[in-house]
Design an enzyme around this catalytic site. Structure first.
Site, PDB file in Angstrom:
ATOM      1  CG  ASP A 258      -1.754  -1.281   1.326  1.00  0.00           C
ATOM      2  OD1 ASP A 258      -2.151  -1.825   0.286  1.00  0.00           O
ATOM      3  OD2 ASP A 258      -1.987  -1.742   2.464  1.00  0.00           O
TER       4      ASP A 258
ATOM      5  CD  GLU B  84      -8.917  -3.045  -1.389  1.00  0.00           C
ATOM      6  OE1 GLU B  84      -9.572  -3.213  -0.358  1.00  0.00           O
ATOM      7  OE2 GLU B  84      -8.040  -3.835  -1.770  1.00  0.00           O
TER       8      GLU B  84
HETATM    9  O1  FUB Z   1      -3.132  -3.840   3.136  1.00  0.00           O
HETATM   10  C1  FUB Z   1      -4.439  -4.071   3.566  1.00  0.00           C
HETATM   11  C2  FUB Z   1      -5.424  -3.780   2.466  1.00  0.00           C
HETATM   12  O2  FUB Z   1      -5.147  -4.570   1.328  1.00  0.00           O
HETATM   13  C3  FUB Z   1      -5.365  -2.364   1.942  1.00  0.00           C
HETATM   14  O3  FUB Z   1      -5.953  -1.417   2.751  1.00  0.00           O
HETATM   15  C4  FUB Z   1      -6.004  -2.554   0.618  1.00  0.00           C
HETATM   16  O4  FUB Z   1      -5.830  -1.468  -0.251  1.00  0.00           O
HETATM   17  C5  FUB Z   1      -5.327  -3.809   0.134  1.00  0.00           C
HETATM   18  O5  FUB Z   1      -4.076  -3.528  -0.398  1.00  0.00           O
END
Ligand code: FUB
Length: 322
Positions: free
Chosen positions: A36, A211
């Site tokens: 991320d 997301e």
């Molecule tokens: O790293 C945890 C979660 O997985 C993140 O918040 C999302 O974007 C995905 O990468």
């Protein structure tokens, strides 16, 4: 004489090897697993990378802290250590997921998702998992950051993966995907609360699950980028930070697992940070996430050229900057 010549050639080869060796995944000089990546260039001209931190073989994205790295050349990185941990929070004990950071009012604002409870994947109705978005402040880009609110920015809707964007006039916005909607809220001037209500953006009729949104501005065009279905990086453009947005297509194809990215200009060249699921450097049977980077190019009309994953990454600055 001959020996000197050979030594000179060897020295030349070694020196050049250091700039042409694979730079993906990024070398943080340790076995740390990161995901991320949120890249920002602050006043000192260095690249700062805010990442979440995957613990070795962690179950179900149970994650506990965030790291900051900095670099002057995208090849040599300094790990400034954890800049915040869920242990520093009174309202969350897990899910230290994808963060972002912004600079305003002479301070650095670290915006992060965190939560509590567990997700029951077999019986979802029994899940107790909850996530919200917090904001922490520091005088330094590398932290440590402290949570001045002692709680999330809001409790409803459930939210994760915030993106902070500061426009040229200093207005600050926080973007996230909440309840299936593409939402944005304006931040208050002190960055410690949101101003008014959430605004559901007009995405031009195309709203796949997603997301990890990312917003930036280039030559007067606003870009809203995201991992479509959490995997394929794609983008929209618009004329204002709240849209309406027009879907433009794919930046990077999916390779299976989730992807999370940021796009930032560094020394006149645009860089795409993202993560991959790899076996390298892992004691784990499963693949683990590691942060990578690639050059990203724009066409003359502002559209983005598709980016391929490479091993070389950003080892050598291109001469044809766009
Ligand atoms: O790293 C945890 C979660 O997985 C993140 O918040 C999302 O974007 C995905 O990468």
């Amino acid at each position: 004489m001959r020996q000197i010549k050979i030594q000179t050639i060897l020295l030349f080869l070694v020196a050049n090897a250091s700039i042409s060796f694979a730079q993906n995944p990024l070398n943080f000089n340790s076995n740390i697993k990161t995901a991320d990546p949120s890249g920002h260039v602050w006043q000192d001209g260095k690249m700062y990378l805010y990442t979440s931190h995957d613990e070795e073989c962690q179950p179900d994205f149970f994650m506990k802290d965030w790291h900051v790295f900095s670099s002057s050349d995208l090849v040599n990185w300094t790990d400034h250590g954890p800049c915040l941990s869920v242990d520093d929070l009174s309202w969350a004990d897990n899910y230290a997921w994808a963060p972002d950071c912004a600079y305003k009012n002479g301070k650095y604002y670290f915006c992060f998702p965190a939560g509590t409870g567990v997700k029951d994947r077999v019986n979802p109705e029994k899940s107790t998992k909850w996530m919200g978005i917090g904001i922490a402040v520091s005088d330094s880009p590398t932290g440590p950051f402290t949570d001045p609110i002692g709680g999330p920015l809001w409790t409803d809707p459930y939210a994760n993966d915030p993106c902070l964007f500061i426009d040229d006039d200093g207005s600050a916005y926080v973007y996230f995907h909440g309840g299936g909607d593409y939402l944005v809220a304006e931040m208050a001037d002190d960055m410690l609360s949101i101003k008014g209500d959430f605004y559901k953006m007009d995405m031009g009729g195309y709203e796949p699950k997603m997301e990890g949104p990312w917003v930036f501005k280039r030559n007067g065009i606003y870009y809203f980028t995201m991992p479509e279905n959490n995997r394929t990086l794609s983008y929209y453009t618009g004329e204002s930070p709240k849209g309406p947005w027009k879907y433009q297509g794919v930046i990077m194809q999916s390779e299976g697992g989730n992807n999370h990215h940021s796009i930032v200009e560094f020394k006149g060249q645009w860089i795409l940070f993202y993560h991959r699921w790899l076996h390298s450097n892992s004691t784990c049977e499963k693949t683990q996430r590691q942060v990578c980077a690639e050059y990203l190019y724009f066409n003359a009309d502002g559209t983005i050229q598709e980016v391929k994953r490479t091993e070389a990454g950003v080892s050598k600055m291109p001469t044809d900057k766009k």
